[in-house]
Design an enzyme around this catalytic site. Sequence first.
Site, PDB file in Angstrom:
ATOM      1  N   SER A  15       0.826  -1.220   0.000  1.00  0.00           N
ATOM      2  CA  SER A  15       0.000   0.000   0.000  1.00  0.00           C
ATOM      3  C   SER A  15       0.859   1.268   0.000  1.00  0.00           C
ATOM      4  CB  SER A  15      -0.982  -0.004   1.171  1.00  0.00           C
ATOM      5  OG  SER A  15      -0.333   0.189   2.394  1.00  0.00           O
ATOM      6  N   MET A  92      10.689  -6.705   4.118  1.00  0.00           N
ATOM      7  CA  MET A  92      10.916  -7.266   5.452  1.00  0.00           C
ATOM      8  C   MET A  92      12.249  -7.991   5.600  1.00  0.00           C
ATOM      9  SD  MET A  92       8.429  -5.799   6.745  1.00  0.00           S
ATOM     10  CE  MET A  92       7.998  -6.295   8.409  1.00  0.00           C
ATOM     11  N   HIS A 111       8.807   3.267   8.626  1.00  0.00           N
ATOM     12  CA  HIS A 111       8.627   2.384   9.783  1.00  0.00           C
ATOM     13  C   HIS A 111       7.420   2.884  10.585  1.00  0.00           C
ATOM     14  CE1 HIS A 111       9.797  -0.491  12.828  1.00  0.00           C
ATOM     15  NE2 HIS A 111       9.580   0.434  13.741  1.00  0.00           N
ATOM     16  N   ASP A 147      16.528   0.124  11.707  1.00  0.00           N
ATOM     17  CA  ASP A 147      15.617   1.252  11.944  1.00  0.00           C
ATOM     18  C   ASP A 147      16.320   2.396  12.672  1.00  0.00           C
ATOM     19  OD1 ASP A 147      13.496  -0.181  10.757  1.00  0.00           O
ATOM     20  OD2 ASP A 147      13.048  -1.184  12.641  1.00  0.00           O
TER      21      ASP A 147
HETATM   22  C1  GAR Z   1       3.842  -0.634   6.787  1.00  0.00           C
HETATM   23  O1  GAR Z   1       3.096  -0.364   7.937  1.00  0.00           O
HETATM   24  C2  GAR Z   1       5.310  -0.308   7.008  1.00  0.00           C
HETATM   25  O2  GAR Z   1       5.503   0.824   7.788  1.00  0.00           O
HETATM   26  C3  GAR Z   1       5.773  -1.548   7.721  1.00  0.00           C
HETATM   27  O3  GAR Z   1       5.130  -2.611   7.063  1.00  0.00           O
HETATM   28  C4  GAR Z   1       3.899  -2.146   6.513  1.00  0.00           C
HETATM   29  C5  GAR Z   1       3.895  -2.451   5.042  1.00  0.00           C
HETATM   30  O4  GAR Z   1       2.643  -2.183   4.488  1.00  0.00           O
HETATM   31  N1  GAR Z   1       7.188  -1.671   7.676  1.00  0.00           N
HETATM   32  C6  GAR Z   1       7.910  -2.167   8.666  1.00  0.00           C
HETATM   33  O5  GAR Z   1       7.434  -2.576   9.710  1.00  0.00           O
HETATM   34  C7  GAR Z   1       9.411  -2.163   8.424  1.00  0.00           C
HETATM   35  N2  GAR Z   1      10.118  -2.373   9.636  1.00  0.00           N
HETATM   36  P1  GAR Z   1       2.479  -1.999   2.920  1.00  0.00           P
HETATM   37  O6  GAR Z   1       3.097  -3.231   2.261  1.00  0.00           O
HETATM   38  O7  GAR Z   1       1.002  -1.973   2.710  1.00  0.00           O
HETATM   39  O8  GAR Z   1       3.163  -0.739   2.502  1.00  0.00           O
END
Ligand code: GAR
Length: 194
Positions: A15, A92, A111, A147
Site C-alpha cells: 500500500s 521485510m 517504519h 531502523d
Molecule cells: C507498513 O506499515 C510499514 O511501515 C511496515 O510494514 C507495513 C507495510 O505495508 N514496515 C515495517 O514494519 C518495516 N520495519 P504496505 O506493504 O502496505 O506498505
Amino acid sequence: MSNKALGILISGRGSNMEAIIKASQANQINATVAVVISDKRDAKGIKIAKELGITTFVLDIKDFSTKQEYEDDICRILKGCSVDLVCLAGYMKIVGQTILESFKNRVINIHPSLLPAFRGLNAQKQALDYGVKFAGCSVHYVNDVLDGGPLILQDIVEVSGDDTEETLSQKILAKEHLIYPQAIQIVLESLSVK
Ligand code: GAR
C-alpha cells in the site's frame, strides 16, 4: 528539478508502494517509479504495480547461494533501471552492505513508529503494549543499524483507549501514505542540490 527514478522494494501488501506510484503519476513528486522488486512471489503489491504499469521483478533469496549474490542481482536491476533512490516499502529483509554501498545515502525506509521508539517487528503492538498516548510513523535513511538511520519525516496519531493493533495500524498507515511521498520529494530535492 529533473525527474528522478525510484526503485521500490516490497515484501507484501504494497500500500505504501501504491501511494508512491500514485503520487508520481499525479506529478506530486518529481519522480518516476522505474521498477518494483519483491522478495516474495505472492506479494499482493506485485499485482498492483503491474496494474499501474510498472516494471516488476520477483527475486527469491532461496534461488541464490548467498545474500550477497541476491543483493548483487537487486543492484544489477536497480542500476539497469538507472535508479536514483531506493525506497523500502514493507520490505521485510535487512538490507545488507551490497545494496547500502551501491546506493550510499540513497536507501530510505518507512517504519510504523515514532523512531527511535519501537524498532523492529510489530512496532504498533509494541506501542500499544507500552501504553503510549501518541504513536506514528517515520521515514528514515537506511544504514547498518536496524531502523536507526537519520530521520527524514515523521507524523503522529493519537492512541485511544479502545485501539487494537489493527485499528492503530490503520490509523498509522493512513499517515504513512501521506508522509512517504513527501519524504521522497525532500530527499530528491537534497540530491539535486548536491
Ligand atoms: C507498513 O506499515 C510499514 O511501515 C511496515 O510494514 C507495513 C507495510 O505495508 N514496515 C515495517 O514494519 C518495516 N520495519 P504496505 O506493504 O502496505 O506498505
